[in-house]
Design an enzyme around this catalytic site. Sequence first.
Site, short mmCIF file in Angstrom:
data_model
loop_
_atom_site.label_atom_id
_atom_site.label_comp_id
_atom_site.label_asym_id
_atom_site.label_seq_id
_atom_site.Cartn_x
_atom_site.Cartn_y
_atom_site.Cartn_z
N GLU A 44 0.87 -1.18 0.00
CA GLU A 44 0.00 0.00 0.00
C GLU A 44 0.90 1.22 0.00
O GLU A 44 1.71 1.41 0.91
CB GLU A 44 -0.92 0.04 1.23
CG GLU A 44 -1.89 1.22 1.15
CD GLU A 44 -2.69 1.48 2.42
OE1 GLU A 44 -3.66 2.26 2.34
OE2 GLU A 44 -2.36 0.93 3.49
N ASP A 118 -3.09 11.66 -1.85
CA ASP A 118 -3.20 13.12 -1.89
C ASP A 118 -3.58 13.54 -3.31
O ASP A 118 -2.92 13.14 -4.27
CB ASP A 118 -1.87 13.75 -1.49
CG ASP A 118 -1.47 13.38 -0.06
OD1 ASP A 118 -2.36 13.45 0.81
OD2 ASP A 118 -0.31 13.00 0.16
N ASP A 154 -12.13 9.43 -2.27
CA ASP A 154 -13.38 10.18 -2.16
C ASP A 154 -13.35 11.34 -3.16
O ASP A 154 -14.34 12.06 -3.29
CB ASP A 154 -13.53 10.78 -0.76
CG ASP A 154 -12.43 11.78 -0.52
OD1 ASP A 154 -11.26 11.40 -0.62
OD2 ASP A 154 -12.73 12.97 -0.28
N TYR A 193 -9.08 7.53 6.36
CA TYR A 193 -9.70 8.61 5.55
C TYR A 193 -11.07 8.18 5.06
O TYR A 193 -12.00 8.98 5.00
CB TYR A 193 -8.79 8.97 4.37
CG TYR A 193 -7.83 10.09 4.69
CD1 TYR A 193 -6.84 9.92 5.64
CD2 TYR A 193 -7.91 11.32 4.05
CE1 TYR A 193 -5.96 10.93 5.95
CE2 TYR A 193 -7.03 12.35 4.36
CZ TYR A 193 -6.05 12.15 5.31
OH TYR A 193 -5.19 13.16 5.61
N GLU A 194 -11.19 6.93 4.70
CA GLU A 194 -12.48 6.42 4.20
C GLU A 194 -13.56 6.56 5.27
O GLU A 194 -14.68 6.99 4.99
CB GLU A 194 -12.29 4.96 3.78
CG GLU A 194 -13.50 4.33 3.12
CD GLU A 194 -13.14 2.97 2.50
OE1 GLU A 194 -11.96 2.57 2.56
OE2 GLU A 194 -14.06 2.34 1.96
N1 SAM Z 1 -4.16 5.69 2.92
C1 SAM Z 1 -4.44 6.40 4.15
C2 SAM Z 1 -5.91 6.50 4.38
O1 SAM Z 1 -6.67 6.28 3.42
O2 SAM Z 1 -6.34 6.77 5.51
C3 SAM Z 1 -3.77 7.79 4.17
C4 SAM Z 1 -4.26 8.78 3.16
S1 SAM Z 1 -3.36 10.31 3.21
C5 SAM Z 1 -4.39 11.42 2.36
C6 SAM Z 1 -2.07 10.03 2.04
C7 SAM Z 1 -0.79 9.49 2.66
O3 SAM Z 1 0.12 9.18 1.63
C8 SAM Z 1 -0.10 10.49 3.58
O4 SAM Z 1 0.12 9.91 4.85
C9 SAM Z 1 1.20 10.81 2.86
O5 SAM Z 1 2.27 11.08 3.73
C10 SAM Z 1 1.42 9.54 2.05
N2 SAM Z 1 2.24 9.75 0.86
C11 SAM Z 1 2.02 10.65 -0.12
N3 SAM Z 1 2.98 10.60 -1.05
C12 SAM Z 1 3.84 9.62 -0.66
C13 SAM Z 1 5.04 9.09 -1.21
N4 SAM Z 1 5.56 9.57 -2.34
N5 SAM Z 1 5.65 8.09 -0.54
C14 SAM Z 1 5.14 7.60 0.62
N6 SAM Z 1 4.01 8.07 1.19
C15 SAM Z 1 3.37 9.07 0.55
#
Ligand code: SAM
Length: 213
Positions: A44, A118, A154, A193-194
């Site tokens: 993931e 993101d 989402d 987040y979901e």
């Molecule tokens: N998947 C989780 C959830 O659905 O609850 C977290 C969603 S959060 C919006 C996105 C996560 O992806 C963040 O914790 C961010 O630090 C991580 N992330 C974004 N770009 C990344 C990268 N290039 N390598 C590792 N992690 C990354």
Amino acid sequence: MRLRNKPWAGEYLAENPQIVIQDPQSYKGKWHEIFGNDHPIHIEVGTGKGQFVTGMGRANPSINYIGIELFESVIVHAVKKVKESEANNVKLLNVNANNLTEYFAPAEVSRVYLNFSDPWPKTKHEKRRLTYKTFLDLYKEILVEEGEIHFKTDNQGLFEYSLKSFSDYGLKLTYISLDLHNSDFEGNIMTEYEEKFSSKGQRIYRSEVKYEK
Ligand code: SAM
């Protein structure tokens, strides 16, 4: 993801090397040694606080899961969850997914999960989206033949963008839902987040694509 400064986070990760794998480059091509079996590996990317990988690990003991998260202050929550679950088929990497090919050998991974990535809505940040073509190149390099990407979000804009990006890349769409929680999809494991977005009434989009031979 709101980041709170956690000065103790680095130390906490170092104290849990059986869960957060240190020096992951040295396991490239040898992840089966870490897990002690030859089960398929699913990763993931952007695992956040780890509810998804932990839940998947518990539900699917014959799959090995690796959650990849950039920020120490976020991944510490995932470490706690993995510890509590006592799952030995879930490991974590505190690394940037830009460098995935440094950690995994060709065909070492069977599936990539992207959950609530993101969205980076500004066009000038397109290259940071985890469904941008350069990331699709990285996933292709480490995935088995006909490897899959399973994606949930989402964010309608990111979902539309990603479907186009997958299509431009020549990936085959094998599943789509524009409202996952009101679909007949079984076995969904919710991410943090979901839970947050769906409790506010937001729809969850989901797709599965696969690389063709
Ligand atoms: N998947 C989780 C959830 O659905 O609850 C977290 C969603 S959060 C919006 C996105 C996560 O992806 C963040 O914790 C961010 O630090 C991580 N992330 C974004 N770009 C990344 C990268 N290039 N390598 C590792 N992690 C990354």
